[in-house]
Write a protein that holds these residues in place. Structure first.
Motif, PDB file in Angstrom:
ATOM      1  N   HIS A   1      -5.517   0.775  10.725  1.00 24.50           N
ATOM      2  CA  HIS A   1      -5.070   1.740   9.717  1.00 24.50           C
ATOM      3  C   HIS A   1      -6.243   1.985   8.775  1.00 24.50           C
TER       4      HIS A   1
ATOM      5  N   GLU B   1      -8.147  -0.985   7.218  1.00 26.72           N
ATOM      6  CA  GLU B   1      -7.299  -1.599   6.204  1.00 26.72           C
ATOM      7  C   GLU B   1      -7.209  -3.118   6.384  1.00 26.72           C
TER       8      GLU B   1
ATOM      9  N   PRO C   1      -7.294   2.597   1.741  1.00 25.43           N
ATOM     10  CA  PRO C   1      -6.927   3.681   0.815  1.00 25.43           C
ATOM     11  C   PRO C   1      -8.087   4.451   0.195  1.00 25.43           C
TER      12      PRO C   1
ATOM     13  N   TYR D   1       0.847  -1.183   0.000  1.00 22.89           N
ATOM     14  CA  TYR D   1       0.000   0.000   0.000  1.00 22.89           C
ATOM     15  C   TYR D   1       0.891   1.245   0.000  1.00 22.89           C
TER      16      TYR D   1
ATOM     17  N   SER E   1      -0.145   3.958   1.338  1.00 24.08           N
ATOM     18  CA  SER E   1      -0.578   4.711   2.519  1.00 24.08           C
ATOM     19  C   SER E   1      -0.807   3.705   3.643  1.00 24.08           C
TER      20      SER E   1
END
Length: 216
Positions: free
Chosen positions: A120, A129, A123, A60, A62
């Protein structure tokens, strides 16, 4: 067509992990009702969009920066295969069937990392996430998911509606029709959400399933 799929599935199966003593008696799943056991290799299909749970060696850009997990539109992709594993703390073994409520792990066949989630932001939507993490000798509770069979069934079978609930956070494995435009263009976001929704139902689709171990 069925013969071709069986040959491909058997090839994948026999090349998985000989060090872990995989047996050669496997079923290429082409019909409903096959029980899913530990050690089986399968694709998880998102019920609503029909995309397969997928990962590849692309991080990822991010969030955690870990290996990305997406939904893949095509059936014939080797990066959508996952090995069903028990968690380390149990006595479960290869060939055991899996009851609803059991905590399992899913290991990505190609990269050997584990389906993982944590706090997290994803995206595209900013939900939780979902990534791939660790390796053969590196796994933690962020890789643990509770199997929840929908309906009256008690054990996990092919084409049976299920949810996967992340143990550490309580969130459900989720996807939707929002797609990436770069790097993984055409693939859709996979994330976790805290509520039960129609978009967090999955089914075991294509795969090579180990037979249930007979107990004596």
């Amino acid at each position: 067509m069925a013969i071709g799929f069986f040959a491909l599935a058997l090839f994948l199966f026999l090349n998985l992990d000989l060090e872990n003593n995989y047996v050669s008696s496997a079923t290429a799943a082409t019909s409903e009702g096959v029980e899913i056991t530990y050690g089986s290799v399968l694709k998880l299909m998102h019920e609503k969009t029909k995309f397969r749970l997928h990962s590849h060696d692309v991080p990822y850009g991010s969030g955690s920066g870990q290996q990305s997990v997406t939904g893949f539109p095509n059936v014939d992709d080797a990066n959508s295969y996952w090995i069903v594993r028990p968690i380390p703390e149990t006595s479960a073994k290869q060939g055991d069937s899996i009851e609803s409520g059991t905590v399992i792990r899913l290991q990505h066949m190609r990269t050997r990392k584990w389906l993982h989630s944590h706090l997290h932001a994803s995206p595209i939507t900013g939900n939780q996430e979902v990534s791939c993490f660790g390796g053969e000798n590196e796994s933690d509770t962020g890789d643990h998911w509770r199997l929840l069979v929908e309906g009256s069934g008690k054990t996990w079978k092919q084409n049976q509606r299920i949810r996967l609930q992340h143990i550490d956070t309580g969130a459900f494995l989720h996807s939707h029709d929002k797609k990436y435009t770069r790097i993984a263009g055409g693939q859709q976001e996979v994330c976790s959400v805290t509520e039960k929704r129609p978009d967090n139902v999955w089914l075991a689709a294509e795969g090579v399933y180990l037979p249930v171990t007979e107990t004596k």
